[in-house]
Design an enzyme around this catalytic site. Structure first.
Site, PDB file in Angstrom:
ATOM      1  N   ARG A  67       0.826  -1.220   0.000  1.00  0.00           N
ATOM      2  CA  ARG A  67       0.000   0.000   0.000  1.00  0.00           C
ATOM      3  C   ARG A  67       0.856   1.265   0.000  1.00  0.00           C
ATOM      4  O   ARG A  67       0.480   2.266   0.614  1.00  0.00           O
ATOM      5  CB  ARG A  67      -0.947   0.036   1.213  1.00  0.00           C
ATOM      6  CG  ARG A  67      -1.991  -1.041   1.227  1.00  0.00           C
ATOM      7  CD  ARG A  67      -3.237  -0.608   0.491  1.00  0.00           C
ATOM      8  NE  ARG A  67      -4.138  -1.746   0.328  1.00  0.00           N
ATOM      9  CZ  ARG A  67      -5.215  -1.950   1.054  1.00  0.00           C
ATOM     10  NH1 ARG A  67      -5.562  -1.108   1.986  1.00  0.00           N
ATOM     11  NH2 ARG A  67      -5.964  -3.005   0.849  1.00  0.00           N
TER      12      ARG A  67
ATOM     13  N   ARG B  25      -3.512   6.348   1.359  1.00  0.00           N
ATOM     14  CA  ARG B  25      -4.079   7.534   2.007  1.00  0.00           C
ATOM     15  C   ARG B  25      -3.162   8.241   2.982  1.00  0.00           C
ATOM     16  O   ARG B  25      -3.428   9.368   3.379  1.00  0.00           O
ATOM     17  CB  ARG B  25      -5.383   7.143   2.716  1.00  0.00           C
ATOM     18  CG  ARG B  25      -6.504   6.865   1.751  1.00  0.00           C
ATOM     19  CD  ARG B  25      -7.616   6.072   2.398  1.00  0.00           C
ATOM     20  NE  ARG B  25      -7.134   4.722   2.698  1.00  0.00           N
ATOM     21  CZ  ARG B  25      -7.857   3.782   3.258  1.00  0.00           C
ATOM     22  NH1 ARG B  25      -9.096   4.030   3.626  1.00  0.00           N
ATOM     23  NH2 ARG B  25      -7.359   2.586   3.482  1.00  0.00           N
TER      24      ARG B  25
ATOM     25  N   ARG C 256      -6.794  11.131  -5.724  1.00  0.00           N
ATOM     26  CA  ARG C 256      -8.047  10.396  -5.573  1.00  0.00           C
ATOM     27  C   ARG C 256      -9.228  11.355  -5.657  1.00  0.00           C
ATOM     28  O   ARG C 256     -10.243  11.046  -6.283  1.00  0.00           O
ATOM     29  CB  ARG C 256      -8.081   9.624  -4.253  1.00  0.00           C
ATOM     30  CG  ARG C 256      -9.254   8.668  -4.208  1.00  0.00           C
ATOM     31  CD  ARG C 256      -9.380   7.951  -2.892  1.00  0.00           C
ATOM     32  NE  ARG C 256      -9.645   8.887  -1.810  1.00  0.00           N
ATOM     33  CZ  ARG C 256      -9.920   8.538  -0.566  1.00  0.00           C
ATOM     34  NH1 ARG C 256      -9.936   7.262  -0.224  1.00  0.00           N
ATOM     35  NH2 ARG C 256     -10.147   9.441   0.347  1.00  0.00           N
TER      36      ARG C 256
ATOM     37  N   ASP D 116      -6.849  -2.950  -7.330  1.00  0.00           N
ATOM     38  CA  ASP D 116      -7.372  -3.640  -6.155  1.00  0.00           C
ATOM     39  C   ASP D 116      -7.703  -5.077  -6.509  1.00  0.00           C
ATOM     40  O   ASP D 116      -8.064  -5.372  -7.653  1.00  0.00           O
ATOM     41  CB  ASP D 116      -8.619  -2.943  -5.609  1.00  0.00           C
ATOM     42  CG  ASP D 116      -8.898  -3.389  -4.176  1.00  0.00           C
ATOM     43  OD1 ASP D 116      -8.270  -2.855  -3.257  1.00  0.00           O
ATOM     44  OD2 ASP D 116      -9.693  -4.326  -3.990  1.00  0.00           O
TER      45      ASP D 116
ATOM     46  N   TYR E 157     -14.693 -12.403  -0.017  1.00  0.00           N
ATOM     47  CA  TYR E 157     -15.422 -11.156  -0.286  1.00  0.00           C
ATOM     48  C   TYR E 157     -16.628 -11.413  -1.201  1.00  0.00           C
ATOM     49  O   TYR E 157     -17.695 -10.835  -1.020  1.00  0.00           O
ATOM     50  CB  TYR E 157     -14.495 -10.109  -0.926  1.00  0.00           C
ATOM     51  CG  TYR E 157     -13.465  -9.574   0.048  1.00  0.00           C
ATOM     52  CD1 TYR E 157     -13.774  -8.526   0.906  1.00  0.00           C
ATOM     53  CD2 TYR E 157     -12.196 -10.129   0.130  1.00  0.00           C
ATOM     54  CE1 TYR E 157     -12.845  -8.031   1.811  1.00  0.00           C
ATOM     55  CE2 TYR E 157     -11.247  -9.650   1.030  1.00  0.00           C
ATOM     56  CZ  TYR E 157     -11.581  -8.605   1.865  1.00  0.00           C
ATOM     57  OH  TYR E 157     -10.663  -8.130   2.762  1.00  0.00           O
TER      58      TYR E 157
END
Ligand code: CP3
Length: 344
Positions: free
Chosen positions: A25, A29, A38, A75, A152
Site C-alpha cells: 500500500r 491515504r 483520488r 485492487d 469477499y
C-alpha cells in the site's frame, strides 16, 4: 546490458548487502499527494480505472522515496467485478459486493474470458508505468488469491472471521469449488495479461489464508496457488512470483517449494529469526515489519528494522512490512525506515 535490478536478483536467490525495499500500500491515504489525486478522480474505483491517474499515484511514492519496486495501483476486487459481481466502496467502511449464496448466483457470473476486456484499463496502467518508471525500479503486478477473493464474493464484504465463506465451503463444497476454479482461471488470465503489458514480477495476495486450517489450507490456499503459479510459469517462465499466504504460521514452511513460488511474503506473526531458520533456506523471503511502526516511529522503528535486516542478512531478502501501511502513518517514518535499512 544494464545490470539486473536488485529485487530481481534477490528473487533469483542472491544475497545482497542491502535488501531491496518496497512497501505494501505504498501508494495510499497516508500520502497527501495520493489523497489529492483520488479527489481528482472522484472516488477509489474511478481512480483504479483511470489509467493515467492510477499510474500517477503508483509513481508518487517512487518520486518521494525512491523505493526499489513499484506496485501497480489497483485492487484485488476488480477481478470479481470483471466476472460480473457488483462492487462499490463505502467510505470509512470498505468494499461491498453482491453475494454468492446459491448455484444461481454463481451461474449469473461471467466466464474467465471477461477478464480480457473489462480489465483493459489496468493493463494500460501497466504499459504507462513501464514507460514512466525510473530504469532501476521494478514493476510488480498482483491479484488476490482465490480463497481471499472468494471470502469477499461470498459474504459481499470484509468479515472478521470469513464466516460466510467457511459456511459455504462446509455446506456446499461443490459450489464452493466452482467459485475457486473460476477464480483460478480468471487470475491466471489476469496476471498473464499484466505480465504481457510489462509487469516484471507478480504477487498473489492471500490475506485470509490464516483462517484455513489443516486440509482446508492445502485445498484452498496451497493448491490454488500451485495451479496458478504452474500455469503462469508455463507461459512466462522468467517472471518471478511472490506468494503471500498471510497468517499461515507453521504452514509457511515448505510453501514456496510446494507451490513453485519464488518468494514468500510474511506477516508479522512470526519472527525474522524464525523466517531465517525455517523458510529462507528455500529461497527469498519478504516482509515482517509491523505496519504500526509507520505510525509510532522512533527508536522502536529503528531497532526493529535493524533486527529484521540482521536476522535475514545471510540469504535472499526483500524488505517490506507485514501488511499494508495504514492511513494514519506518518510519511516521515517511511523515510526513517528506508534510511535505516540502507545504512545497516
Ligand atoms: O499495495 C499497493 O499499494 C497496491 C494497491 C493495492 C490496493 N489494495 C489499493 C487499495 C493492493 C495490492 C490491494 C490489495 C487488497 N485489496 C487486498 C489484499 C492485501 C491486504 O491488504 O490484505 C485486499 C484484501 C483488498 C480489498 C480492499 N481494498 C479492502 C478490504 C479495502 C478497504 C480497506 C481500506 O484499507 O480502506 C480496499 C481499498 C483500498 N485498496 C485502498 C487502497 C489504496 C483504500 C481506498 C481509498 O483510497 O479509499
Amino acid at each position: 546490458m544494464a545490470e539486473q535490478k536488485t529485487i530481481l536478483r534477490a528473487l533469483a536467490g542472491e544475497r545482497l548487502p542491502t535488501p531491496p525495499i518496497w512497501m505494501m500500500r505504498q501508494a495510499g491515504r497516508y500520502l497527501p499527494e495520493y489523497r489529492a489525486t483520488r479527489a481528482q478522480a472522484g472516488d477509489f474505483l474511478s481512480l483504479c480505472y483511470n489509467s493515467e491517474l492510477a499510474a500517477e499515484v503508483t509513481l508518487q511514492p517512487i518520486r518521494r522515496y525512491g523505493f526499489d519496486a513499484s506496485i501497480l495501483f489497483s485492487d484485488i476486487l476488480l477481478l470479481p467485478q470483471a466476472l460480473g459481481a457488483d462492487l462499490w466502496f463505502v467510505t470509512g467502511e470498505g468494499p461491498r459486493l453482491s453475494t454468492i449464496q446459491s448455484q444461481a448466483d454463481f451461474d449469473a457470473l461471467k466466464t474467465a474470458d471477461a477478464v480480457h476486456d473489462t480489465l483493459s484499463p489496468i493493463y494500460e496502467t501497466v504499459r504507462i508505468l513501464r514507460r514512466e518508471l525510473p530504469r532501476e525500479t521494478t514493476l510488480i503486478g498482483f491479484a488476490g488469491a482465490p480463497w481471499t477473493v472468494a471470502t469477499y464474493m461470498i459474504a459481499g464484504r470484509g468479515t472478521p472471521d470469513q464466516g460466510p465463506a467457511h459456511a459455504l465451503k462446509d455446506q456446499n463444497p461443490e459450489l464452493f469449488q466452482q467459485v475457486i476454479d473460476l477464480l483460478i482461471e480468471g487470475t491466471v488470465t489476469y496476471l498473464s495479461e499484466q505480465i504481457k503489458a510489462g509487469a516484471e514480477i507478480v504477487k498473489l495476495f492471500d490475506s485470509w489464508a490464516g483462517s484455513l486450517k489443516g486440509e482446508d489450507f492445502d485445498r484452498y490456499a496451497l493448491e490454488p496457488a500451485k495451479r496458478i503459479i504452474s500455469a503462469l510459469k508455463a507461459m512466462h517462465p522468467d517472471t518471478p512470483i511472490i506468494a503471500f499466504p498471510r497468517g499461515a504460521g507453521e504452514r509457511y514452511v515448505g510453501f514456496a517449494k510446494a507451490t513453485g513460488a519464488d518468494c514468500v511474503a510474511f506477516d508479522d506473526g512470526v519472527t525474522a529469526e524464525w523466517m531465517a531458520q525455517h523458510v529462507q533456506p528455500d529461497g527469498c523471503v519478504q516482509g515482517n515489519l509491523k505496519s504500526s511502526h509507520m505510525v509510532t516511529g522512533g527508536a522502536a522503528l529503528v531497532s526493529e528494522t535493524r533486527r529484521i535486516v540482521q536476522a535475514l542478512r545471510n540469504g535472499p531478502h526483500i524488505f517490506n512490512l507485514g501488511h499494508g501501511i495504514t492511513p494514519d502513518a506518518d510519511p516521515e517514518n517511511v523515510q526513517l525506515m528506508i534510511d535505516t535499512v540502507r545504512s545497516c
